[in-house]
Enzyme design. Structure first.
Site, mmCIF file in Angstrom:
data_model
loop_
_atom_site.group_PDB
_atom_site.id
_atom_site.type_symbol
_atom_site.label_atom_id
_atom_site.label_comp_id
_atom_site.label_asym_id
_atom_site.label_seq_id
_atom_site.Cartn_x
_atom_site.Cartn_y
_atom_site.Cartn_z
ATOM 1 C CB SER A 49 -0.908 -0.004 1.242
ATOM 2 O OG SER A 49 -0.113 0.168 2.405
ATOM 3 C CG ASP A 84 -3.449 -2.825 -2.035
ATOM 4 O OD1 ASP A 84 -4.316 -3.029 -2.904
ATOM 5 O OD2 ASP A 84 -3.655 -2.974 -0.808
ATOM 6 N N GLY A 178 -10.582 -4.650 6.280
ATOM 7 C CA GLY A 178 -10.577 -4.767 7.739
ATOM 8 C C GLY A 178 -11.524 -5.854 8.210
ATOM 9 C CG HIS A 208 -9.432 -4.781 -3.210
ATOM 10 N ND1 HIS A 208 -8.322 -4.069 -2.875
ATOM 11 C CD2 HIS A 208 -9.383 -4.947 -4.553
ATOM 12 C CE1 HIS A 208 -7.626 -3.798 -3.972
ATOM 13 N NE2 HIS A 208 -8.254 -4.318 -5.003
ATOM 14 C CG ASN A 230 -6.231 -7.595 -3.018
ATOM 15 O OD1 ASN A 230 -5.931 -8.406 -3.887
ATOM 16 N ND2 ASN A 230 -6.298 -6.300 -3.236
#
Ligand code: 13P
Length: 288
Positions: A49, A84, A178, A208, A230
């Site tokens: 990221s 990312d 999350g 994702h 991901n």
């Protein structure tokens, strides 16, 4: 040698499995992910990221570290180094740093601006042999301080982005970064099927927020054309849990238990174990 992610994802789409994108956060993380994937003979995409790139000392540091480690560990499985949720500037920085793949996330722009910027970056990435992922519809939740409420992608917008020649496409279908809240409604397979219908059978889709999605939903998503999943949060959780157990057991105070090579070892092993269990669910073991 690092490769771009196009061929591994085209093969995954044809073979009805998914390639994991495991996000990396430091050197230990990278070593654990590469070790797990080599042992399982799985192709892998290392996700970085914007925040993790900064944390590790910049994208050039990350590229040098990953390339050297891939060679030093004698990794034989295909490995892609992928940005990312890249910004426009971050995408160019990673192209310059030697990444083999980028994701430009223009989902927060209006669709015309997303199309315009993605188009330019497709040409810049392909010119140097990198693969490129784009995004339509926000992925909910918070990652690296960037919060999105999670918006389901419009299939017509997906078609506009797909037609630009992107190599794989992330589309919001109710997935969240999350930990999923207890009242999460699950993935929206109607939207997923509608997107696939519009963009055609040949473009791999990306899911994702892969942490915590029940196995049956993962398998159904793969059957509907998802070829890249991901995972970040679950690796962080198992790492933190194993490290906590080591410290709470007072092991850092026994002998040289404070040595970082000992202190970080349980967390590193927990990442290896978690990667292997994801590889089993995604069906990518032995596909390298
Ligand atoms: P999780 O942190 O929810 O696994 O999501 C990872 C991700 O989608 C990275 O882009």
């Amino acid at each position: 040698m690092l490769v771009n992610a196009k061929e591994m994802l085209d093969k995954a789409l044809a073979g009805h499995y998914a390639v994991p994108q495991f996000n990396i956060n430091d050197l230990e993380w990278t070593k654990s992910v590469l070790t797990a994937c080599e042992e399982e003979k799985s192709p892998v995409i290392l996700g970085v990221s914007m925040g993790a790139g900064k944390y590790m000392g910049g994208f050039k540091t990350v590229a040098a570290m990953v390339k050297a480690m891939d060679a030093s560990l004698g990794i034989t499985v295909p490995v892609a180094l992928h940005l990312d949720h890249g910004t426009y500037d971050g995408s160019y920085a990673c192209i310059e740093a030697g990444f083999t793949s980028i994701m430009f996330d223009g989902s927060h722009y209006d669709i015309d601006e997303n199309v315009e910027k993605t188009k330019e970056l497709v040409s810049a990435a392909h010119h140097l042999g990198l693969s490129i992922e784009a995004e339509v519809g926000g992925i909910g939740g918070t990652e690296d301080g960037v919060t999105s409420s999670g918006e389901k992608a419009n299939p017509d917008d997906c078609k506009r982005i797909a037609d630009l020649g992107v190599d794989f496409l992330a589309a919001g279908i109710g997935n969240i970064h999350g930990v999923y809240p207890p009242d999460w409604e699950g993935l929206d397979f109607t939207v997923l099927a509608a997107i696939k219908d519009k963009i055609g059978a040949d473009l791999p889709l990306v899911l994702h927020g892969g942490s915590g999605i029940p196995e049956d939903q993962i398998k159904k998503a793969i059957s509907l054309g998802v070829s890249k999943i991901n995972v970040n949060t679950e690796l962080q959780i198992v790492f933190a849990k194993a490290t906590r157990a080591y410290i709470e057991a007072g092991k850092d105070q026994q002998g040289k238990g404070y040595d970082p090579r000992k202190l970080l070892a349980p967390g590193a092993q927990a990442i290896i174990d978690e990667c292997k269990s994801k590889i089993a669910v995604f069906g990518c073991a032995g596909k390298a």
